[in-house]
Write an enzyme that holds these catalytic residues in place. Structure first.
Site, PDB file in Angstrom:
ATOM      1  N   LYS A  45      32.554 -49.823-148.330  1.00  0.00           N
ATOM      2  CA  LYS A  45      33.788 -50.040-147.553  1.00  0.00           C
ATOM      3  C   LYS A  45      34.680 -48.790-147.556  1.00  0.00           C
ATOM      4  CE  LYS A  45      37.391 -53.631-147.127  1.00  0.00           C
ATOM      5  NZ  LYS A  45      37.865 -54.898-147.722  1.00  0.00           N
ATOM      6  N   GLU A  83      31.873 -60.676-147.290  1.00  0.00           N
ATOM      7  CA  GLU A  83      32.157 -59.599-148.258  1.00  0.00           C
ATOM      8  C   GLU A  83      32.004 -60.141-149.696  1.00  0.00           C
ATOM      9  OE1 GLU A  83      36.282 -58.576-147.724  1.00  0.00           O
ATOM     10  OE2 GLU A  83      36.133 -56.743-148.918  1.00  0.00           O
ATOM     11  N   VAL A  90      42.233 -62.727-145.282  1.00  0.00           N
ATOM     12  CA  VAL A  90      43.357 -63.560-145.726  1.00  0.00           C
ATOM     13  C   VAL A  90      44.490 -63.544-144.695  1.00  0.00           C
ATOM     14  CG1 VAL A  90      42.847 -63.422-148.192  1.00  0.00           C
ATOM     15  CG2 VAL A  90      44.268 -61.656-147.152  1.00  0.00           C
ATOM     16  N   CYS A  92      35.350 -56.230-143.640  1.00  0.00           N
ATOM     17  CA  CYS A  92      36.687 -56.841-143.585  1.00  0.00           C
ATOM     18  C   CYS A  92      37.766 -55.913-143.013  1.00  0.00           C
ATOM     19  CB  CYS A  92      37.060 -57.401-144.950  1.00  0.00           C
ATOM     20  SG  CYS A  92      38.286 -58.733-144.779  1.00  0.00           S
TER      21      CYS A  92
END
Ligand code: ACM
Length: 265
Positions: free
Chosen positions: A117, A45, A176, A149
């Site tokens: 996205k 990304e 993350v 993501c």
């Protein structure tokens, strides 16, 4: 199409706000992938710009328009030189806002499609406009769907792409949280598709990215897994046409057996 193709994920560490450095990195990883004879390469990304912008203004300074992006031009040239399909996470300056996008580039036609996205994560909501649709692109190497993501956490994203005919789901990511690499085999299984999650490594401000890019099969196998902290390319040889078989038993086809009459919307 029943040919084996080689698919890969370029796990890299983009530099926040440095388009020139990121272009160089992207070029060097495409060249490495060419040496590995990769047919389809997925980048993370926002690979052109880095991720953790402090403000919309900061993100806008290194957003590019697809039509006049030096990054896209470079990737188009390399895609054609090496006969490689490439999916690139891209900080996009659109006509009416900024988008967290991914671009599919083909060796013979340049930009084949752009996905924006749909499910924005955390502070992305303060920066980007969400997209409104998922797309599947019919290519010479198979039917390619794209999500980005955080889309992974909504089973509807992979399901929508699979119902639209995707055989391979390309998944640029800047993960993350620790969960996604564990879940992707199940996203692949429940839709009987191949998935390629290309994550990044490194830290930006208060965020640390977890690496662990993964390539998964329709049988919930890990075909390749990357490290948590190294820049590297992972790859696997796949037959995309196997994703057309939705049968789990001779009497169960996971698409035909769906009970949309009893599910919520
Ligand atoms: C994310 O969607 N970048 C976590």
């Amino acid at each position: 199409m029943s040919k084996l193709i080689r698919v890969g994920a370029a796990q890299i560490e983009p530099k926040l706000g440095d388009l020139e450095a990121n272009r160089k990195k992207i070029k060097s990883f495409i060249e490495k992938a060419a040496k590995l004879s990769i047919d389809l390469l997925v980048f993370p990304e926002l690979a052109n710009s880095g991720y953790n912008f402090a403000s919309r203004e900061e993100a806008e300074k290194c957003a590019e328009k697809i039509e006049d992006s030096r990054t896209i031009k470079l990737v188009e040239d390399l895609s054609s030189e090496f006969n490689m399909y490439i999916v690139l996470g891209f900080n996009e300056k659109g006509e009416d806002g900024l988008y967290n996008s991914a671009v599919l580039i083909s060796p013979d036609k340049g930009v084949l499609g752009v996905y924006r996205k749909v499910h924005l994560f955390y502070r992305e909501k303060e920066i980007y406009t969400p997209g409104n649709s998922f797309y599947v692109f019919d290519t010479k190497i198979g039917k390619i769907g794209i999500m980005i993501c955080f889309d992974w956490i909504f089973p509807e994203a992979t399901r929508t792409l699979a119902l639209k005919g995707a055989e391979i789901i390309c998944h640029p990511a800047n993960l993350v949280l620790p969960y996604c690499p564990k879940v992707m085999p199940w996203r692949a299984l429940e839709n009987r598709v191949f998935t390629i999650t290309a994550n990044r490594i490194g830290e930006e401000r208060d965020l640390r990215f977890i690496g662990m890019s993964v390539i998964c099969s329709p049988k919930a196998e890990y075909l390749a897994i990357a490290s948590p902290n190294l820049e590297e390319i992972i790859f696997a040889d796949i037959n995309p046409s196997l994703a057309r078989d939705k049968k789990i038993t001779p009497l169960n086809d996971i698409f035909q057996d769906r009970r949309s009459d009893v599910y919520f919307s």
